[in-house]
Design a protein around this motif. Sequence first.
Motif, PDB file in Angstrom:
ATOM      1  N   ALA A   3     -12.679  20.594 -13.390  1.00  0.00           N
ATOM      2  CA  ALA A   3     -13.316  19.295 -13.172  1.00  0.00           C
ATOM      3  C   ALA A   3     -14.516  19.155 -14.105  1.00  0.00           C
ATOM      4  O   ALA A   3     -15.323  20.078 -14.241  1.00  0.00           O
ATOM      5  CB  ALA A   3     -13.760  19.164 -11.725  1.00  0.00           C
TER       6      ALA A   3
ATOM      7  N   GLY B  84     -17.566  16.170 -15.700  1.00  0.00           N
ATOM      8  CA  GLY B  84     -18.184  14.851 -15.603  1.00  0.00           C
ATOM      9  C   GLY B  84     -18.125  14.155 -16.945  1.00  0.00           C
ATOM     10  O   GLY B  84     -18.430  14.755 -17.987  1.00  0.00           O
TER      11      GLY B  84
ATOM     12  N   ASN C 143      -5.983  12.745 -20.261  1.00  0.00           N
ATOM     13  CA  ASN C 143      -6.908  13.711 -19.649  1.00  0.00           C
ATOM     14  C   ASN C 143      -6.890  15.073 -20.349  1.00  0.00           C
ATOM     15  O   ASN C 143      -6.953  16.124 -19.705  1.00  0.00           O
ATOM     16  CB  ASN C 143      -6.609  13.888 -18.161  1.00  0.00           C
TER      17      ASN C 143
ATOM     18  N   THR D 115      -9.833  17.481 -15.218  1.00  0.00           N
ATOM     19  CA  THR D 115      -9.899  16.476 -14.175  1.00  0.00           C
ATOM     20  C   THR D 115     -11.229  15.736 -14.326  1.00  0.00           C
ATOM     21  O   THR D 115     -12.275  16.256 -13.917  1.00  0.00           O
ATOM     22  CB  THR D 115      -9.815  17.109 -12.774  1.00  0.00           C
TER      23      THR D 115
ATOM     24  N   THR E 115     -14.375  13.070 -13.937  1.00  0.00           N
ATOM     25  CA  THR E 115     -15.042  12.245 -12.935  1.00  0.00           C
ATOM     26  C   THR E 115     -16.163  11.493 -13.628  1.00  0.00           C
ATOM     27  O   THR E 115     -16.973  12.097 -14.343  1.00  0.00           O
ATOM     28  CB  THR E 115     -15.641  13.120 -11.810  1.00  0.00           C
ATOM     29  N   ASP E 116     -16.202  10.176 -13.446  1.00  0.00           N
ATOM     30  CA  ASP E 116     -17.259   9.374 -14.067  1.00  0.00           C
ATOM     31  C   ASP E 116     -18.606   9.703 -13.447  1.00  0.00           C
ATOM     32  O   ASP E 116     -18.754   9.716 -12.223  1.00  0.00           O
ATOM     33  CB  ASP E 116     -16.960   7.884 -13.893  1.00  0.00           C
TER      34      ASP E 116
END
Length: 386
Positions: free
Chosen positions: A46, A48, A332, A376, A378-379
Amino acid sequence: MRYVPGLTSQNRIRALLRSLPLMGVVLLAACGEKEQAQQAPAAPPAVGVMAVAMKAINPTAGFTGRVQAVDKVDVLARINGFLDKRLFTEGQHVNVGDQLFVIEQPPYQAQLDQKQAELESAMAAQKNTAVQLQRAIQLVKTNNIPQATLDQRQAEDTMAKSVILEAQAALEQAQINFAYTSIKAPIAGRIGQSTFTVGSYVTPQSGTLATIVSQDPIYVTFPVAQRIVTEYRRKNPEPRATDKIAVKLQLADGSEYDHVGKIDFVDVEVDRGTDTVLVRASFDNPDGVLVDGQFVNVSIELGESQMGISIPQTAIQLDQAGAYVFVVTSDNKVELRRIKTQTGASGESTVLEGLKEGEKIVVDGIQKVRPGQPVTPTDVQPAIKS
Protein backbone atom coordinates in the motif's frame (compact mmCIF):
# COMPACT_ATOMS: atom_id res chain seq x y z
CA MET A 1 3.55 -49.76 12.18
CA ARG A 2 2.79 -50.61 15.80
CA TYR A 3 3.23 -54.27 16.83
CA VAL A 4 -0.02 -56.05 17.83
CA PRO A 5 0.30 -59.32 19.81
CA GLY A 6 -1.47 -62.31 18.29
CA LEU A 7 -0.97 -61.30 14.69
CA THR A 8 1.10 -63.56 12.51
CA SER A 9 3.70 -62.10 10.22
CA GLN A 10 1.47 -62.85 7.24
CA ASN A 11 -1.41 -60.92 8.79
CA ARG A 12 0.83 -57.99 9.61
CA ILE A 13 1.97 -57.73 6.01
CA ARG A 14 -1.65 -57.70 4.82
CA ALA A 15 -2.53 -54.89 7.30
CA LEU A 16 0.46 -52.83 6.16
CA LEU A 17 -0.55 -53.15 2.51
CA ARG A 18 -4.09 -52.08 3.32
CA SER A 19 -2.83 -48.85 5.08
CA LEU A 20 -0.50 -47.71 2.30
CA PRO A 21 -3.19 -45.98 0.16
CA LEU A 22 -4.38 -43.96 3.16
CA MET A 23 -0.82 -42.87 4.00
CA GLY A 24 -0.28 -41.79 0.42
CA VAL A 25 -3.39 -39.63 0.47
CA VAL A 26 -2.20 -37.92 3.67
CA LEU A 27 1.27 -37.29 2.24
CA LEU A 28 -0.11 -35.88 -1.01
CA ALA A 29 -2.44 -33.58 0.85
CA ALA A 30 0.39 -32.25 2.99
CA CYS A 31 2.60 -31.64 -0.01
CA GLY A 32 -0.21 -29.88 -1.83
CA GLU A 33 -0.82 -27.52 1.08
CA LYS A 34 2.90 -26.71 1.28
CA GLU A 35 3.09 -26.02 -2.46
CA GLN A 36 0.04 -23.75 -2.32
CA ALA A 37 1.55 -21.86 0.58
CA GLN A 38 4.79 -21.38 -1.34
CA GLN A 39 3.05 -20.26 -4.53
CA ALA A 40 0.57 -17.80 -2.91
CA PRO A 41 1.56 -14.29 -4.21
CA ALA A 42 2.24 -11.44 -1.73
CA ALA A 43 -0.29 -8.64 -1.63
CA PRO A 44 0.82 -5.44 -3.45
CA PRO A 45 2.24 -2.89 -0.99
CA ALA A 46 0.00 0.00 0.00
CA VAL A 47 1.31 3.45 -0.94
CA GLY A 48 0.02 7.00 -0.63
CA VAL A 49 -0.32 8.90 -3.89
CA MET A 50 -1.29 12.41 -4.93
CA ALA A 51 -2.57 13.64 -8.26
CA VAL A 52 -0.38 16.21 -9.97
CA ALA A 53 -2.27 19.46 -10.52
CA MET A 54 -1.58 22.83 -12.10
CA LYS A 55 -1.57 25.80 -9.74
CA ALA A 56 -0.29 29.35 -9.43
CA ILE A 57 3.42 29.31 -8.62
CA ASN A 58 5.61 32.24 -7.72
CA PRO A 59 9.01 31.96 -9.47
CA THR A 60 11.50 31.48 -6.67
CA ALA A 61 15.18 30.83 -6.17
CA GLY A 62 16.77 29.16 -3.18
CA PHE A 63 20.06 29.94 -1.45
CA THR A 64 21.98 29.15 1.70
CA GLY A 65 22.29 32.16 3.99
CA ARG A 66 23.98 33.10 7.24
CA VAL A 67 22.47 35.23 9.97
CA GLN A 68 24.49 38.34 10.79
CA ALA A 69 23.92 40.76 13.64
CA VAL A 70 23.35 44.41 12.71
CA ASP A 71 25.64 45.48 15.57
CA LYS A 72 28.26 43.43 17.39
CA VAL A 73 30.54 44.94 20.01
CA ASP A 74 33.46 43.48 21.95
CA VAL A 75 33.52 45.07 25.40
CA LEU A 76 37.05 46.08 26.43
CA ALA A 77 38.71 47.62 29.49
CA ARG A 78 40.05 51.12 28.80
CA ILE A 79 42.13 51.40 31.98
CA ASN A 80 44.20 49.08 34.17
CA GLY A 81 42.80 47.61 37.35
CA PHE A 82 41.19 44.70 39.15
CA LEU A 83 37.61 43.75 38.26
CA ASP A 84 35.55 44.65 41.29
CA LYS A 85 32.04 43.70 40.07
CA ARG A 86 30.21 41.95 37.24
CA LEU A 87 26.65 43.26 37.03
CA PHE A 88 25.01 41.08 34.36
CA THR A 89 23.93 37.50 33.80
CA GLU A 90 25.58 35.83 30.85
CA GLY A 91 23.14 35.54 27.95
CA GLN A 92 20.72 38.20 29.20
CA HIS A 93 19.42 41.17 27.21
CA VAL A 94 21.06 44.50 28.02
CA ASN A 95 20.10 48.03 27.05
CA VAL A 96 22.28 50.94 26.05
CA GLY A 97 23.96 52.38 29.15
CA ASP A 98 23.46 49.33 31.39
CA GLN A 99 26.41 48.89 33.74
CA LEU A 100 28.31 45.67 33.01
CA PHE A 101 31.59 45.75 34.98
CA VAL A 102 33.18 47.90 37.68
CA ILE A 103 36.96 48.21 37.90
CA GLU A 104 38.32 49.08 41.35
CA GLN A 105 37.57 52.77 41.87
CA PRO A 106 39.58 53.96 44.95
CA PRO A 107 42.89 54.52 43.08
CA TYR A 108 41.14 56.52 40.38
CA GLN A 109 39.06 58.42 42.92
CA ALA A 110 42.28 59.40 44.72
CA GLN A 111 43.82 60.52 41.44
CA LEU A 112 40.72 62.56 40.71
CA ASP A 113 40.85 64.26 44.10
CA GLN A 114 44.53 65.04 43.62
CA LYS A 115 43.96 66.68 40.25
CA GLN A 116 41.09 68.69 41.68
CA ALA A 117 43.38 69.97 44.43
CA GLU A 118 46.09 70.84 41.92
CA LEU A 119 43.59 72.87 39.90
CA GLU A 120 42.44 74.79 42.95
CA SER A 121 46.07 75.49 43.90
CA ALA A 122 46.82 76.74 40.39
CA MET A 123 43.76 79.00 40.46
CA ALA A 124 44.83 80.45 43.83
CA ALA A 125 48.33 81.10 42.50
CA GLN A 126 46.90 82.86 39.46
CA LYS A 127 44.79 85.10 41.65
CA ASN A 128 48.00 86.25 43.37
CA THR A 129 49.78 86.90 40.07
CA ALA A 130 46.75 88.85 38.84
CA VAL A 131 46.86 91.10 41.91
CA GLN A 132 50.62 91.61 41.50
CA LEU A 133 50.11 92.52 37.87
CA GLN A 134 47.45 95.13 38.64
CA ARG A 135 49.67 96.66 41.32
CA ALA A 136 52.59 96.84 38.93
CA ILE A 137 50.44 98.56 36.32
CA GLN A 138 49.55 101.29 38.82
CA LEU A 139 53.12 101.68 40.06
CA VAL A 140 54.64 101.95 36.63
CA LYS A 141 52.32 104.87 35.87
CA THR A 142 53.88 106.81 38.79
CA ASN A 143 57.37 105.67 37.87
CA ASN A 144 57.72 103.84 41.19
CA ILE A 145 58.88 100.63 39.46
CA PRO A 146 60.65 100.12 36.16
CA GLN A 147 58.93 98.77 33.05
CA ALA A 148 60.93 95.57 33.37
CA THR A 149 59.17 94.74 36.63
CA LEU A 150 55.77 95.17 34.97
CA ASP A 151 56.87 92.88 32.16
CA GLN A 152 57.91 90.27 34.69
CA ARG A 153 54.54 90.48 36.50
CA GLN A 154 52.74 90.01 33.17
CA ALA A 155 54.83 86.95 32.38
CA GLU A 156 54.17 85.47 35.81
CA ASP A 157 50.41 85.96 35.40
CA THR A 158 50.44 84.40 31.93
CA MET A 159 52.37 81.39 33.27
CA ALA A 160 49.93 81.01 36.15
CA LYS A 161 47.02 80.95 33.68
CA SER A 162 48.78 78.22 31.64
CA VAL A 163 49.23 76.18 34.82
CA ILE A 164 45.49 76.45 35.37
CA LEU A 165 44.84 75.13 31.86
CA GLU A 166 47.25 72.26 32.46
CA ALA A 167 45.59 71.43 35.79
CA GLN A 168 42.16 71.54 34.14
CA ALA A 169 43.31 69.11 31.45
CA ALA A 170 44.76 66.78 34.07
CA LEU A 171 41.51 66.93 36.04
CA GLU A 172 39.48 66.13 32.93
CA GLN A 173 41.70 63.13 32.22
CA ALA A 174 41.28 61.96 35.79
CA GLN A 175 37.52 62.32 35.43
CA ILE A 176 37.62 60.28 32.21
CA ASN A 177 39.71 57.54 33.83
CA PHE A 178 37.34 57.41 36.79
CA ALA A 179 34.38 57.13 34.40
CA TYR A 180 36.15 54.22 32.69
CA THR A 181 36.00 52.27 35.95
CA SER A 182 32.31 51.77 35.15
CA ILE A 183 32.01 49.76 31.93
CA LYS A 184 28.59 50.22 30.29
CA ALA A 185 26.79 48.65 27.34
CA PRO A 186 27.30 50.74 24.16
CA ILE A 187 24.47 48.95 22.29
CA ALA A 188 21.33 46.98 23.12
CA GLY A 189 21.36 43.22 22.61
CA ARG A 190 22.26 39.93 24.22
CA ILE A 191 25.54 39.73 26.09
CA GLY A 192 27.64 36.60 25.88
CA GLN A 193 29.97 34.83 28.26
CA SER A 194 32.32 36.85 30.46
CA THR A 195 35.94 35.96 29.76
CA PHE A 196 37.21 37.36 33.07
CA THR A 197 36.01 36.72 36.59
CA VAL A 198 35.75 39.20 39.44
CA GLY A 199 39.21 39.77 40.90
CA SER A 200 41.04 39.47 37.59
CA TYR A 201 43.51 42.19 36.63
CA VAL A 202 42.56 43.68 33.28
CA THR A 203 44.14 46.20 30.93
CA PRO A 204 43.28 47.58 27.48
CA GLN A 205 45.47 44.79 26.09
CA SER A 206 43.58 42.04 27.92
CA GLY A 207 41.16 41.58 25.05
CA THR A 208 37.41 41.07 25.07
CA LEU A 209 35.67 41.04 28.44
CA ALA A 210 32.32 40.07 26.86
CA THR A 211 30.54 40.43 23.51
CA ILE A 212 27.18 42.10 22.91
CA VAL A 213 25.19 41.10 19.81
CA SER A 214 22.14 43.07 18.71
CA GLN A 215 18.98 41.00 18.12
CA ASP A 216 16.27 43.04 16.47
CA PRO A 217 16.41 43.75 13.57
CA ILE A 218 18.90 41.26 12.17
CA TYR A 219 20.54 40.60 8.81
CA VAL A 220 20.77 37.49 6.63
CA THR A 221 23.45 37.46 3.93
CA PHE A 222 23.51 35.01 1.02
CA PRO A 223 25.45 34.68 -2.27
CA VAL A 224 23.42 34.98 -5.49
CA ALA A 225 24.71 33.87 -8.88
CA GLN A 226 25.58 36.81 -11.11
CA ARG A 227 23.37 35.26 -13.81
CA ILE A 228 20.28 35.60 -11.58
CA VAL A 229 21.15 39.18 -10.62
CA THR A 230 21.69 40.20 -14.25
CA GLU A 231 18.46 38.55 -15.40
CA TYR A 232 16.41 40.18 -12.65
CA ARG A 233 17.84 43.63 -13.34
CA ARG A 234 17.13 43.26 -17.05
CA LYS A 235 13.49 42.41 -16.33
CA ASN A 236 13.17 45.09 -13.62
CA PRO A 237 15.21 48.12 -14.71
CA GLU A 238 13.50 50.62 -12.39
CA PRO A 239 15.53 52.03 -9.46
CA ARG A 240 15.40 50.08 -6.18
CA ALA A 241 13.62 47.18 -7.88
CA THR A 242 14.90 44.85 -5.17
CA ASP A 243 12.67 46.59 -2.61
CA LYS A 244 9.67 44.61 -3.86
CA ILE A 245 11.35 41.20 -3.47
CA ALA A 246 9.97 39.14 -0.58
CA VAL A 247 12.65 37.12 1.20
CA LYS A 248 11.60 34.06 3.21
CA LEU A 249 13.60 31.79 5.49
CA GLN A 250 13.42 28.12 6.33
CA LEU A 251 14.94 27.13 9.66
CA ALA A 252 17.00 24.05 10.49
CA ASP A 253 13.92 22.09 11.64
CA GLY A 254 12.19 22.70 8.29
CA SER A 255 9.76 25.31 9.62
CA GLU A 256 9.29 28.64 7.88
CA TYR A 257 10.34 31.76 9.73
CA ASP A 258 7.35 33.91 10.70
CA HIS A 259 8.65 37.22 9.34
CA VAL A 260 9.32 38.18 5.72
CA GLY A 261 12.48 40.13 5.02
CA LYS A 262 13.47 42.76 2.48
CA ILE A 263 16.71 43.22 0.60
CA ASP A 264 18.56 46.31 1.78
CA PHE A 265 22.00 45.83 0.22
CA VAL A 266 23.54 44.26 -2.88
CA ASP A 267 27.33 44.18 -2.95
CA VAL A 268 29.13 46.28 -5.54
CA GLU A 269 31.65 43.54 -6.34
CA VAL A 270 31.39 40.02 -7.74
CA ASP A 271 33.27 37.21 -6.04
CA ARG A 272 35.74 36.10 -8.71
CA GLY A 273 36.03 32.61 -7.28
CA THR A 274 32.30 31.79 -7.30
CA ASP A 275 30.86 34.41 -9.70
CA THR A 276 28.32 35.38 -7.05
CA VAL A 277 27.16 38.66 -5.53
CA LEU A 278 26.60 38.99 -1.80
CA VAL A 279 23.03 40.07 -1.01
CA ARG A 280 21.78 41.16 2.40
CA ALA A 281 18.20 41.14 3.70
CA SER A 282 16.86 42.64 6.91
CA PHE A 283 14.39 40.79 9.15
CA ASP A 284 12.42 41.61 12.28
CA ASN A 285 13.58 39.33 15.09
CA PRO A 286 11.47 40.24 18.15
CA ASP A 287 11.66 36.78 19.71
CA GLY A 288 15.35 36.22 19.06
CA VAL A 289 14.74 33.14 16.90
CA LEU A 290 17.52 34.14 14.52
CA VAL A 291 20.98 34.04 16.09
CA ASP A 292 24.17 35.58 14.77
CA GLY A 293 26.15 33.03 12.73
CA GLN A 294 23.19 30.67 12.17
CA PHE A 295 22.68 28.95 8.78
CA VAL A 296 19.25 29.24 7.13
CA ASN A 297 17.69 28.36 3.78
CA VAL A 298 16.69 31.49 1.85
CA SER A 299 14.03 31.69 -0.86
CA ILE A 300 13.17 34.79 -2.84
CA GLU A 301 10.28 35.43 -5.21
CA LEU A 302 11.58 36.69 -8.53
CA GLY A 303 8.40 37.65 -10.36
CA GLU A 304 4.65 37.35 -10.76
CA SER A 305 2.89 34.02 -10.26
CA GLN A 306 2.59 31.60 -13.16
CA MET A 307 0.67 28.36 -13.67
CA GLY A 308 2.79 25.26 -13.18
CA ILE A 309 3.25 21.95 -11.41
CA SER A 310 4.57 21.90 -7.87
CA ILE A 311 5.16 18.74 -5.82
CA PRO A 312 6.45 18.03 -2.30
CA GLN A 313 10.22 17.79 -2.07
CA THR A 314 9.80 14.60 -0.02
CA ALA A 315 8.41 12.84 -3.13
CA ILE A 316 11.59 13.52 -5.12
CA GLN A 317 14.42 10.99 -5.12
CA LEU A 318 17.98 11.51 -6.34
CA ASP A 319 20.58 9.25 -7.87
CA GLN A 320 23.62 9.71 -10.09
CA ALA A 321 21.37 10.39 -13.09
CA GLY A 322 19.45 13.15 -11.32
CA ALA A 323 16.00 13.63 -9.83
CA TYR A 324 13.09 11.25 -10.28
CA VAL A 325 9.68 10.34 -8.85
CA PHE A 326 7.60 7.16 -8.81
CA VAL A 327 4.47 7.44 -10.96
CA VAL A 328 1.57 5.02 -10.46
CA THR A 329 0.12 4.07 -13.86
CA SER A 330 -3.53 3.33 -14.70
CA ASP A 331 -2.96 -0.39 -14.04
CA ASN A 332 -1.52 0.39 -10.57
CA LYS A 333 2.09 -0.33 -11.46
CA VAL A 334 5.09 1.80 -10.47
CA GLU A 335 7.03 3.69 -13.13
CA LEU A 336 10.29 5.58 -12.49
CA ARG A 337 10.00 9.01 -14.09
CA ARG A 338 12.94 11.41 -14.56
CA ILE A 339 12.08 15.06 -13.88
CA LYS A 340 13.69 18.49 -13.97
CA THR A 341 12.94 20.79 -11.05
CA GLN A 342 13.78 24.07 -9.40
CA THR A 343 13.47 24.91 -5.74
CA GLY A 344 10.13 26.36 -4.71
CA ALA A 345 8.75 27.66 -1.46
CA SER A 346 7.28 25.98 1.62
CA GLY A 347 8.91 22.57 1.10
CA GLU A 348 7.88 22.22 -2.55
CA SER A 349 9.74 22.02 -5.86
CA THR A 350 8.52 23.29 -9.21
CA VAL A 351 8.57 20.62 -11.92
CA LEU A 352 9.88 22.02 -15.19
CA GLU A 353 9.78 18.77 -17.18
CA GLY A 354 8.70 15.16 -16.75
CA LEU A 355 5.16 15.24 -15.27
CA LYS A 356 1.71 16.00 -16.62
CA GLU A 357 -1.39 17.22 -14.87
CA GLY A 358 -3.49 14.35 -13.49
CA GLU A 359 -0.66 11.83 -13.13
CA LYS A 360 -0.31 10.27 -9.71
CA ILE A 361 3.00 10.16 -7.86
CA VAL A 362 3.98 8.22 -4.76
CA VAL A 363 4.36 10.48 -1.72
CA ASP A 364 4.09 7.92 1.09
CA GLY A 365 5.73 4.50 1.22
CA ILE A 366 8.38 5.32 -1.38
CA GLN A 367 10.86 2.99 0.31
CA LYS A 368 8.56 0.00 -0.32
CA VAL A 369 8.31 0.20 -4.12
CA ARG A 370 10.44 -0.48 -7.18
CA PRO A 371 9.85 0.15 -10.89
CA GLY A 372 7.31 -2.24 -12.46
CA GLN A 373 5.90 -3.38 -9.11
CA PRO A 374 2.11 -3.52 -8.60
CA VAL A 375 0.87 -1.39 -5.68
CA THR A 376 -2.32 -0.58 -3.86
CA PRO A 377 -2.59 3.23 -4.11
CA THR A 378 -4.49 5.45 -1.69
CA ASP A 379 -5.05 9.16 -2.34
CA VAL A 380 -3.45 11.30 0.37
CA GLN A 381 -2.79 14.99 0.91
CA PRO A 382 0.88 15.26 1.99
CA ALA A 383 1.86 17.57 4.80
CA ILE A 384 4.15 20.26 3.43
CA LYS A 385 6.58 21.92 5.78
CA SER A 386 5.88 25.57 6.15
